[in-house]
Scaffold this motif. Structure first.
Motif, PDB file in Angstrom:
ATOM      1  N   ASN A  55       0.851  -1.184   0.000  1.00 46.65           N
ATOM      2  CA  ASN A  55       0.000   0.000   0.000  1.00 46.65           C
ATOM      3  C   ASN A  55       0.884   1.230   0.000  1.00 46.65           C
ATOM      4  O   ASN A  55       2.112   1.103  -0.019  1.00 46.65           O
ATOM      5  N   VAL A  56       0.285   2.392   0.016  1.00 44.64           N
ATOM      6  CA  VAL A  56       1.070   3.618  -0.075  1.00 44.64           C
ATOM      7  C   VAL A  56       1.997   3.747   1.138  1.00 44.64           C
ATOM      8  O   VAL A  56       3.162   4.134   1.021  1.00 44.64           O
ATOM      9  N   ALA A  57       1.470   3.362   2.316  1.00 39.26           N
ATOM     10  CA  ALA A  57       2.260   3.506   3.542  1.00 39.26           C
ATOM     11  C   ALA A  57       3.573   2.739   3.442  1.00 39.26           C
ATOM     12  O   ALA A  57       4.589   3.146   4.001  1.00 39.26           O
ATOM     13  N   PHE A  58       3.545   1.613   2.699  1.00 42.93           N
ATOM     14  CA  PHE A  58       4.752   0.800   2.566  1.00 42.93           C
ATOM     15  C   PHE A  58       5.900   1.616   1.986  1.00 42.93           C
ATOM     16  O   PHE A  58       7.050   1.454   2.362  1.00 42.93           O
ATOM     17  N   PHE A  59       5.554   2.513   1.063  1.00 45.59           N
ATOM     18  CA  PHE A  59       6.590   3.290   0.386  1.00 45.59           C
ATOM     19  C   PHE A  59       6.884   4.625   1.062  1.00 45.59           C
ATOM     20  O   PHE A  59       7.789   5.326   0.655  1.00 45.59           O
ATOM     21  N   THR A  62       8.265   4.670   7.865  1.00 44.19           N
ATOM     22  CA  THR A  62       9.290   3.826   8.471  1.00 44.19           C
ATOM     23  C   THR A  62       8.585   2.751   9.293  1.00 44.19           C
ATOM     24  O   THR A  62       7.386   2.864   9.566  1.00 44.19           O
ATOM     25  N   PRO A  63       9.316   1.688   9.690  1.00 41.45           N
ATOM     26  CA  PRO A  63       8.660   0.600  10.424  1.00 41.45           C
ATOM     27  C   PRO A  63       8.058   1.072  11.741  1.00 41.45           C
ATOM     28  O   PRO A  63       8.594   1.952  12.396  1.00 41.45           O
ATOM     29  N   LYS A  64       6.916   0.465  12.083  1.00 39.26           N
ATOM     30  CA  LYS A  64       6.282   0.758  13.365  1.00 39.26           C
ATOM     31  C   LYS A  64       6.743  -0.287  14.388  1.00 39.26           C
ATOM     32  O   LYS A  64       7.120  -1.394  14.019  1.00 39.26           O
ATOM     33  N   GLY A  71       2.737   1.084   8.998  1.00 37.26           N
ATOM     34  CA  GLY A  71       4.180   1.216   8.865  1.00 37.26           C
ATOM     35  C   GLY A  71       4.630   0.661   7.537  1.00 37.26           C
ATOM     36  O   GLY A  71       3.888  -0.063   6.868  1.00 37.26           O
ATOM     37  N   GLY A  72       5.856   0.995   7.139  1.00 33.18           N
ATOM     38  CA  GLY A  72       6.329   0.536   5.846  1.00 33.18           C
ATOM     39  C   GLY A  72       7.821   0.333   5.856  1.00 33.18           C
ATOM     40  O   GLY A  72       8.427   0.193   6.912  1.00 33.18           O
ATOM     41  N   MET A  73       8.383   0.289   4.686  1.00 33.45           N
ATOM     42  CA  MET A  73       9.821   0.028   4.564  1.00 33.45           C
ATOM     43  C   MET A  73      10.503   1.149   3.792  1.00 33.45           C
ATOM     44  O   MET A  73      11.519   0.932   3.160  1.00 33.45           O
ATOM     45  N   PHE A 231      15.369   3.743  11.292  1.00 41.83           N
ATOM     46  CA  PHE A 231      15.168   5.170  11.047  1.00 41.83           C
ATOM     47  C   PHE A 231      15.579   5.539   9.628  1.00 41.83           C
ATOM     48  O   PHE A 231      16.197   4.754   8.923  1.00 41.83           O
ATOM     49  N   TRP A 232      15.258   6.772   9.249  1.00 45.35           N
ATOM     50  CA  TRP A 232      15.680   7.264   7.944  1.00 45.35           C
ATOM     51  C   TRP A 232      17.197   7.359   7.915  1.00 45.35           C
ATOM     52  O   TRP A 232      17.818   7.702   8.910  1.00 45.35           O
ATOM     53  N   PRO A 233      17.807   7.087   6.763  1.00 45.37           N
ATOM     54  CA  PRO A 233      19.267   7.224   6.681  1.00 45.37           C
ATOM     55  C   PRO A 233      19.685   8.691   6.763  1.00 45.37           C
ATOM     56  O   PRO A 233      19.011   9.554   6.202  1.00 45.37           O
TER      57      PRO A 233
END
Lengths: 293, 352
Positions: A55-59, A62-64, A71-73, A231-233
């Protein structure tokens, strides 16, 4: 008379031979089908499981933490892109220039043959050993896991593949074209850059894409170099999330929600790899039409 | 041959030719200034030797970096595993203790797991890979040949971790509920299928491994089968052989050394395969006779325990396992490459 009876086919013998011929044909067809079954099963199951979880959240997310749904990846996708970009920036130029040496300078020399052989052997070194090597070379000295170490490790894995395909492609460039360039008084390095490499470009791009596709799915070398993160890089000097790593962590977890994300991540990863392999086939078929040799 | 042709055309030789030329050209000076102009241009332009030297050094450095990488890997692995090498020596590979708390390490269970899974994977994959190669090269109708070859190559493009994911959620339940009980019922008497069947274990790992090494073996087999001269095949067919006899007598017999090379290359892949195996083998350092029992391989123990290894000796022991894996795969790959090279070299000579 006697020769005639010898020449006359023995009916039982012919039947036996014909039967064994058909039997082997049947076994070989069955064996091939048996091999294609898991492939198709994996692809179908992957699309079925992955598409229902995408889904959109995947893209975008960040992981929950465990227990929260959604949450997503996104951070893993970005992290993987950064690591792969770094690996390509280091691995592809070194690999191509190495291939130029093997094809243009090292042909027929012992050193060339030795390097070619070592490249083939390096290609077969397990990725987990490359991971340890990356750890021992970089992480130990930096004293922390980093995306930089992951990029360099993957770059090392790309070099032999790119070198060997570049060499093979350069070998197909006809000598007449090279000699024509020399005849115009072009120095050797200019000839290689604007004649050899340009003629062989489609094939070399193929090799680079194949090397890219190969390291894109690698997980083992990232375990002790990129390490992963939720987290985000931010910068290259810290642990970074990567798609294959995250799939591994989620697949081994006991939570259904995470399994769902692992399937979706696998679908994205496979799509990325298939697209690069497909591009390769497109580019090569076009190149062959244009080159015409 | 090819080499000397390039050398003849090298710019320095070319320039010398041009510079020497004027003696001859000077004879008919009627032609005017053109040769002199060319000569002047060539002299002013320089020979490009500096650029050639720099470029040659650059590509040589890149090629040598491959040798450098291998030496460097060997060096750091030995350096980092020194602690364990000193503490255990060769005993490391024949003892089966794995006790991080007491600091006692032996790699035997992992060697056992690696050998068993690789051997079983080869047993499953080799006949199937031969079937695929024979089908594609000799039996398959022409229009189907490309797509089938592409599909088997596609198996090689799927990442290890995705195979693992599929194995965990699809293959493990099948093993537990269907294949396992079937094997117990018919082959239980061998003792290989005793104990509780959790679905995970040596056999499941072997099956997923066999799927992963199959494309390697079948593509090398295809390559060496393709190197068999057509005249040989036609000769056998002309004697009245059936297709299978032709494959057996002309193709397989000629290609057998190369096929063995492909199998060994597959073995090299199987020995070092990590992620998918780690996900389904059960991860337990035991030497069990049953194929249902959980096991551990050299690669999967590194993957699983490396990041949580506490203590220098523990880490060093794991790196020593990595060193062993590196050396073994280098030897295995060298043998395989030599065999394949041996076969394709002969065929290349015949083609010429």
């Amino acid at each position: 008379m006697s020769t005639n009876s010898q020449l006359r086919p023995n009916r039982a013998n012919v039947l036996r031979r014909s039967a064994s011929n058909h039997l082997v044909t049947a076994i070989s067809v069955l064996g091939t089908l048996l091999v294609l079954v898991p492939l198709i099963a994996i692809l179908v199951y992957l699309v079925y499981k992955g598409a229902s979880s995408l889904n959109v959240a995947f893209f975008t997310h960040t992981p929950k933490p465990v227990g929260e749904s959604g949450g997503g990846m996104a951070n893993s996708i970005v992290g993987s892109s950064i690591i792969l970009l770094l690996a390509s920036l280091i691995g592809i130029p070194v690999g191509i220039l190495g291939g130029v040496y093997l094809a243009e300078y090292g042909a027929g020399k012992t050193l060339g043959a030795g390097i070619r052989f070592v490249a083939d052997v390096l290609n077969g070194v397990p990725s987990i050993v490359m991971g340890i090597a990356g750890y021992a070379l970089i992480v130990v000295h930096q004293r922390h896991f980093s995306a930089l170490a992951a990029g360099v490790t993957l770059a090392i894995m790309m070099v032999p593949t790119v070198t060997r395909t570049t060499e093979e492609m350069l070998m197909t460039v006809p000598h007449a074209i090279r000699e024509a360039a020399y005849g115009l008084g072009v120095p050797r390095w200019r000839m290689i850059l604007s004649i050899s490499l340009r003629t062989a470009a489609p094939g070399i791009i193929t090799g680079c894409m194949l090397a890219f596709a190969r390291v894109a799915g690698e997980t083992a070398p990232l375990l002790f170099t990129a390490f992963g993160s939720s987290f985000w890089p931010h910068n290259l000097n810290e642990p970074m999330a990567a798609l294959p790593l995250q799939i591994f962590v989620y697949a081994m977890s006991p939570y259904d929600e995470w399994h769902r994300l692992a399937w979706a991540g696998s679908l994205v990863l496979i799509t990325l790899i298939m697209v690069s392999v497909g591009l390769v086939r497109y580019v090569t078929s076009r190149g062959r039409l244009k080159g015409g040799h | 041959m090819a080499d000397t042709r390039i050398k003849d055309a090298e710019p320095p030789a070319l320039l010398k030719l041009q510079v020497n030329e004027p003696h001859a050209v000077a004879g008919h000076a009627v032609e005017g200034k053109a040769p002199a102009a060319i000569r002047e241009f060539l002299n002013k332009r320089g020979s490009g030797a500096a650029g050639d030297g720099a470029f040659g050094a650059l590509v040589l450095a890149c090629a040598l970096s491959i040798l450098g990488i291998v030496v460097l890997i060997l060096f750091v692995l030995i350096q980092q595993s020194k602690l364990s090498l000193h503490a255990f020596g060769l005993k490391f590979f024949i003892t089966s203790a794995w006790d991080p708390v007491m600091g006692d390490f032996g790699a035997l269970p992992f060697i056992y797991g690696t050998l068993v899974t690789s051997f079983l994977a080869l047993c499953i994959a080799v006949p199937l890979a031969l079937c695929v190669a024979i089908f594609i090269m000799e039996i398959c109708p022409k229009p189907l040949r490309g797509p089938v070859a592409f599909l088997t190559e596609l198996l090689a493009a799927i990442p290890s971790v995705v195979y693992g994911l599929w194995a965990v959620f699809v293959l493990v339940p099948i093993m537990r509920d269907h294949l396992g009980p079937f094997l117990v019922k018919f082959f239980g008497w061998t003792g290989l299928f005793s104990g509780t069947n959790f679905g995970e274990g040596l056999l499941t790992a072997s099956i997923i491994l066999s799927i992963m090494i199959l494309p390697v073996i079948s593509s090398i087999t295809r390559e060496v089968m393709g190197a068999v001269p057509v005249s040989q095949k036609e000769g056998v067919l002309a004697l009245g052989a059936t297709r299978w006899e032709m494959i057996r007598i002309a193709v397989l017999r000629n290609a057998r050394v190369g096929i063995v090379g492909g199998v060994i290359l597959g073995l090299g892949r199987a020995l070092g395969e990590t992620m998918a195996v780690t996900m389904v083998i059960g991860n337990h350092p035991d030497i069990a006779k049953s194929l249902f029992a959980p096991g551990y391989t050299l690669a999967s123990v590194i993957a699983n325990e490396f990041t949580e290894a506490t203590g220098d000796l523990y880490l060093s022991a794991l790196i020593e396992i990595g060193l062993a894996l590196f050396l073994v795969t280098v030897v295995v790959n060298t043998i395989a490459r030599l065999l394949v090279w041996f076969v394709t070299r002969n065929s290349a000579r015949e083609a010429r």
